[in-house]
Design a protein around this motif. Structure first.
Motif, PDB file in Angstrom:
ATOM      1  N   LEU A 152       0.821  -1.229   0.000  1.00 20.35           N
ATOM      2  CA  LEU A 152       0.000   0.000   0.000  1.00 20.35           C
ATOM      3  C   LEU A 152       0.848   1.270   0.000  1.00 20.35           C
ATOM      4  O   LEU A 152       0.299   2.385  -0.054  1.00 20.35           O
ATOM      5  CB  LEU A 152      -0.904   0.028   1.240  1.00 20.35           C
ATOM      6  CG  LEU A 152      -1.991  -1.041   1.318  1.00 20.35           C
ATOM      7  CD1 LEU A 152      -2.701  -0.982   2.667  1.00 20.35           C
ATOM      8  CD2 LEU A 152      -3.007  -0.843   0.186  1.00 20.35           C
ATOM      9  N   LEU A 153       2.200   1.113   0.071  1.00 19.21           N
ATOM     10  CA  LEU A 153       3.043   2.321   0.139  1.00 19.21           C
ATOM     11  C   LEU A 153       2.762   3.233  -1.061  1.00 19.21           C
ATOM     12  O   LEU A 153       2.665   2.770  -2.199  1.00 19.21           O
ATOM     13  CB  LEU A 153       4.527   1.923   0.166  1.00 19.21           C
ATOM     14  CG  LEU A 153       5.005   1.337   1.504  1.00 19.21           C
ATOM     15  CD1 LEU A 153       6.364   0.657   1.347  1.00 19.21           C
ATOM     16  CD2 LEU A 153       5.057   2.435   2.573  1.00 19.21           C
ATOM     17  N   ALA A 154       2.600   4.515  -0.798  1.00 20.19           N
ATOM     18  CA  ALA A 154       2.177   5.446  -1.859  1.00 20.19           C
ATOM     19  C   ALA A 154       2.967   6.744  -1.788  1.00 20.19           C
ATOM     20  O   ALA A 154       3.256   7.244  -0.695  1.00 20.19           O
ATOM     21  CB  ALA A 154       0.678   5.740  -1.716  1.00 20.19           C
ATOM     22  N   ASN A 155       3.280   7.267  -2.957  1.00 20.10           N
ATOM     23  CA  ASN A 155       3.928   8.572  -3.047  1.00 20.10           C
ATOM     24  C   ASN A 155       2.844   9.602  -3.368  1.00 20.10           C
ATOM     25  O   ASN A 155       2.194   9.515  -4.414  1.00 20.10           O
ATOM     26  CB  ASN A 155       4.996   8.534  -4.143  1.00 20.10           C
ATOM     27  CG  ASN A 155       5.741   9.846  -4.263  1.00 20.10           C
ATOM     28  OD1 ASN A 155       5.172  10.850  -4.686  1.00 20.10           O
ATOM     29  ND2 ASN A 155       6.995   9.861  -3.873  1.00 20.10           N
ATOM     30  N   VAL A 156       2.636  10.543  -2.464  1.00 16.85           N
ATOM     31  CA  VAL A 156       1.619  11.580  -2.679  1.00 16.85           C
ATOM     32  C   VAL A 156       2.352  12.913  -2.804  1.00 16.85           C
ATOM     33  O   VAL A 156       3.097  13.301  -1.899  1.00 16.85           O
ATOM     34  CB  VAL A 156       0.602  11.617  -1.509  1.00 16.85           C
ATOM     35  CG1 VAL A 156      -0.414  12.740  -1.703  1.00 16.85           C
ATOM     36  CG2 VAL A 156      -0.118  10.268  -1.378  1.00 16.85           C
ATOM     37  N   PHE A 261     -10.353  11.398  -0.973  1.00 14.16           N
ATOM     38  CA  PHE A 261     -11.005  10.091  -0.893  1.00 14.16           C
ATOM     39  C   PHE A 261     -10.635   9.245  -2.104  1.00 14.16           C
ATOM     40  O   PHE A 261     -10.688   9.739  -3.249  1.00 14.16           O
ATOM     41  CB  PHE A 261     -12.527  10.271  -0.869  1.00 14.16           C
ATOM     42  CG  PHE A 261     -13.004  11.069   0.320  1.00 14.16           C
ATOM     43  CD1 PHE A 261     -13.295  10.440   1.512  1.00 14.16           C
ATOM     44  CD2 PHE A 261     -13.117  12.457   0.242  1.00 14.16           C
ATOM     45  CE1 PHE A 261     -13.702  11.170   2.620  1.00 14.16           C
ATOM     46  CE2 PHE A 261     -13.522  13.197   1.342  1.00 14.16           C
ATOM     47  CZ  PHE A 261     -13.820  12.551   2.530  1.00 14.16           C
ATOM     48  N   ASP A 262     -10.305   7.981  -1.857  1.00 14.89           N
ATOM     49  CA  ASP A 262      -9.974   7.056  -2.943  1.00 14.89           C
ATOM     50  C   ASP A 262     -11.248   6.754  -3.725  1.00 14.89           C
ATOM     51  O   ASP A 262     -12.192   6.152  -3.191  1.00 14.89           O
ATOM     52  CB  ASP A 262      -9.386   5.778  -2.321  1.00 14.89           C
ATOM     53  CG  ASP A 262      -8.805   4.850  -3.371  1.00 14.89           C
ATOM     54  OD1 ASP A 262      -9.294   4.859  -4.512  1.00 14.89           O
ATOM     55  OD2 ASP A 262      -7.867   4.102  -3.032  1.00 14.89           O
ATOM     56  N   GLU A 263     -11.260   7.172  -5.003  1.00 11.66           N
ATOM     57  CA  GLU A 263     -12.509   7.041  -5.787  1.00 11.66           C
ATOM     58  C   GLU A 263     -12.939   5.591  -5.993  1.00 11.66           C
ATOM     59  O   GLU A 263     -14.084   5.324  -6.324  1.00 11.66           O
ATOM     60  CB  GLU A 263     -12.376   7.746  -7.137  1.00 11.66           C
ATOM     61  CG  GLU A 263     -11.358   7.097  -8.051  1.00 11.66           C
ATOM     62  CD  GLU A 263     -11.376   7.674  -9.462  1.00 11.66           C
ATOM     63  OE1 GLU A 263     -11.784   8.831  -9.642  1.00 11.66           O
ATOM     64  OE2 GLU A 263     -10.954   6.940 -10.384  1.00 11.66           O
ATOM     65  N   PHE A 284      -5.535   6.774  -7.350  1.00  8.59           N
ATOM     66  CA  PHE A 284      -4.148   6.337  -7.156  1.00  8.59           C
ATOM     67  C   PHE A 284      -3.724   5.527  -8.375  1.00  8.59           C
ATOM     68  O   PHE A 284      -4.471   4.685  -8.857  1.00  8.59           O
ATOM     69  CB  PHE A 284      -4.031   5.470  -5.891  1.00  8.59           C
ATOM     70  CG  PHE A 284      -4.090   6.266  -4.613  1.00  8.59           C
ATOM     71  CD1 PHE A 284      -2.929   6.663  -3.970  1.00  8.59           C
ATOM     72  CD2 PHE A 284      -5.317   6.628  -4.072  1.00  8.59           C
ATOM     73  CE1 PHE A 284      -2.981   7.413  -2.801  1.00  8.59           C
ATOM     74  CE2 PHE A 284      -5.374   7.378  -2.900  1.00  8.59           C
ATOM     75  CZ  PHE A 284      -4.212   7.770  -2.269  1.00  8.59           C
ATOM     76  N   GLU A 285      -2.509   5.814  -8.884  1.00  6.70           N
ATOM     77  CA  GLU A 285      -2.002   5.087 -10.054  1.00  6.70           C
ATOM     78  C   GLU A 285      -0.893   4.139  -9.594  1.00  6.70           C
ATOM     79  O   GLU A 285      -0.125   4.474  -8.689  1.00  6.70           O
ATOM     80  CB  GLU A 285      -1.385   6.063 -11.076  1.00  6.70           C
ATOM     81  CG  GLU A 285      -2.313   7.188 -11.535  1.00  6.70           C
ATOM     82  CD  GLU A 285      -3.345   6.738 -12.557  1.00  6.70           C
ATOM     83  OE1 GLU A 285      -3.272   5.565 -13.000  1.00  6.70           O
ATOM     84  OE2 GLU A 285      -4.226   7.554 -12.907  1.00  6.70           O
ATOM     85  N   ALA A 293       7.528   3.039  -2.912  1.00  4.59           N
ATOM     86  CA  ALA A 293       6.127   3.434  -3.138  1.00  4.59           C
ATOM     87  C   ALA A 293       5.552   2.666  -4.317  1.00  4.59           C
ATOM     88  O   ALA A 293       6.067   2.758  -5.425  1.00  4.59           O
ATOM     89  CB  ALA A 293       6.046   4.943  -3.378  1.00  4.59           C
ATOM     90  N   ARG A 294       4.504   1.915  -4.062  1.00  3.50           N
ATOM     91  CA  ARG A 294       3.887   1.099  -5.126  1.00  3.50           C
ATOM     92  C   ARG A 294       2.738   1.828  -5.814  1.00  3.50           C
ATOM     93  O   ARG A 294       2.180   1.353  -6.787  1.00  3.50           O
ATOM     94  CB  ARG A 294       3.340  -0.207  -4.533  1.00  3.50           C
ATOM     95  CG  ARG A 294       4.258  -0.895  -3.520  1.00  3.50           C
ATOM     96  CD  ARG A 294       5.346  -1.668  -4.230  1.00  3.50           C
ATOM     97  NE  ARG A 294       6.340  -2.179  -3.280  1.00  3.50           N
ATOM     98  CZ  ARG A 294       6.239  -3.329  -2.656  1.00  3.50           C
ATOM     99  NH1 ARG A 294       5.213  -4.119  -2.850  1.00  3.50           N
ATOM    100  NH2 ARG A 294       7.182  -3.709  -1.820  1.00  3.50           N
ATOM    101  N   TRP A 295       2.326   2.960  -5.221  1.00  2.00           N
ATOM    102  CA  TRP A 295       1.234   3.747  -5.788  1.00  2.00           C
ATOM    103  C   TRP A 295       1.677   5.197  -5.865  1.00  2.00           C
ATOM    104  O   TRP A 295       2.537   5.621  -5.095  1.00  2.00           O
ATOM    105  CB  TRP A 295      -0.027   3.669  -4.898  1.00  2.00           C
ATOM    106  CG  TRP A 295      -0.581   2.299  -4.812  1.00  2.00           C
ATOM    107  CD1 TRP A 295      -0.322   1.376  -3.842  1.00  2.00           C
ATOM    108  CD2 TRP A 295      -1.476   1.675  -5.740  1.00  2.00           C
ATOM    109  NE1 TRP A 295      -1.006   0.219  -4.104  1.00  2.00           N
ATOM    110  CE2 TRP A 295      -1.727   0.381  -5.261  1.00  2.00           C
ATOM    111  CE3 TRP A 295      -2.102   2.079  -6.926  1.00  2.00           C
ATOM    112  CZ2 TRP A 295      -2.562  -0.518  -5.921  1.00  2.00           C
ATOM    113  CZ3 TRP A 295      -2.934   1.201  -7.581  1.00  2.00           C
ATOM    114  CH2 TRP A 295      -3.156  -0.087  -7.090  1.00  2.00           C
TER     115      TRP A 295
END
Ligand code: BEZ
Ligand code: FE
Length: 306
Positions: A152-156, A261-263, A284-285, A293-295
């Protein structure tokens, strides 16, 4: 909780009695001339509406006592880590409505169309999260569930922009917090270190911020208290759609309290606290070849001038 009272069962189909109309006027008239002006505006309306509800539903003393006990219990359940009375107002949509009113009053006379909409603060914000360099992770590897959370790691990342000029705002502070994949904020969860999944990031000269966090997970609001019990009695689900909280502030701009919010979450149209807005839905892509980061998500915040 015995919902149907004896008095209502006995009443059957008999005609509704008239309840003394002068009582409401007498209560309103009891306010003295030195009362605070805003209270003088709020209290007559509050009394009028509360009395109207009592008359409309034929409220009995036993039912009033249940309501009183509900509020008393909210007080007893509240601590500096948990605000049950605010949670009660949240599941009734009151914080969301007050949030909409506040932002529309603050923005009156100016166009709201280009500013990022606000959303409720909720009961889990903590001030003084660590100030971190852009690109840092707010996910501690010391967390009990860290290994399972890696997918779930994500780069925002994104920019903070001025609503009026559209230009980037340097030195804005982006304060972020979210729940873990087990649906718990760090103060609710013994498996997370203090201040996990929280951080503050300062935008650079081009107004950019960058955070490594998690793609968020939907979670139920706390159910082990009176607000949760009320949800059960109302046959309502307790879920909040997957979201990330932000407070974005900069010198000369209005502080923005919001959530994204995650659509793809099934509860975006069905939030237990009624806080979602179309403009706050994000996608999220997938991010290839980056272990950190996987997302990835790029999201710009637009602030109105103070
Ligand atoms: C939250 O998103 O943290 C939240 C908001 C309102 C009620 C409960 C939780
Ligand atoms: Fe939340």
């Amino acid at each position: 909780m015995a919902i149907m009272e004896k008095e209502h069962e006995m009443k059957g189909d008999t005609e509704k009695p008239e309840y003394s109309p002068e009582l409401t006027d007498n209560v309103i008239a009891a306010t003295g001339p030195k009362a605070h002006p805003r209270l003088k505006q709020i209290m007559p309306s509050l009394v009028q509406h509360l009395h109207a509800i009592c008359r409309e539903v034929d409220l009995t003393v036993a039912e009033l006592m249940m309501g009183v006990e509900l509020i008393n219990e909210c007080g007893r359940k509240s601590t500096d880590k948990r605000n049950e009375t605010l949670l009660l107002s949240d599941i009734l949509g009151i914080e969301s409505l007050a949030d909409e009113i506040t932002s529309k009053l603050l923005l009156s006379g100016t166009s709201t169309s280009d500013a990022t909409p606000s959303a409720v603060l909720g009961p889990f914000y903590r001030a003084d999260a660590p100030l971190l360099p852009n690109g840092s992770s707010i996910v501690s590897p010391q967390t009990g569930w860290y290994e399972q959370a890696k997918p779930l790691l994500a780069n925002v990342s994104g920019r903070v922009l001025s609503k009026t000029t559209g230009k980037p705002i340097p030195d804005a502070i982006v304060d972020v917090w979210l729940a873990g994949p087990n649906g718990l904020y760090e103060q609710q969860d013994d498996e997370q270190p203090d201040m996990n999944l929280r951080g503050r990031f300062r935008t650079d000269a081009l107004g950019r911020y960058e955070i490594v966090c998690l793609r968020p997970t939907p979670y139920p609001v706390p159910l082990d208290g009176p607000a949760g019990r009320l949800l059960g009695l109302l046959d309502r689900h307790p879920y909040r759609p997957a979201h990330i909280h932000f407070i974005v502030g900069a010198e000369g701009y209005r502080r923005l309290v919001t959530q994204i919010f995650d659509e793809e979450d099934g509860h975006v149209k069905d939030d237990a606290v009624f806080a979602t807005k179309d403009e706050l839905l994000v996608k999220f892509e997938r991010r290839e070849g980056d272990e950190r980061a996987r997302w990835s998500l790029v999201y710009d915040f637009t602030l109105g001038e103070a």
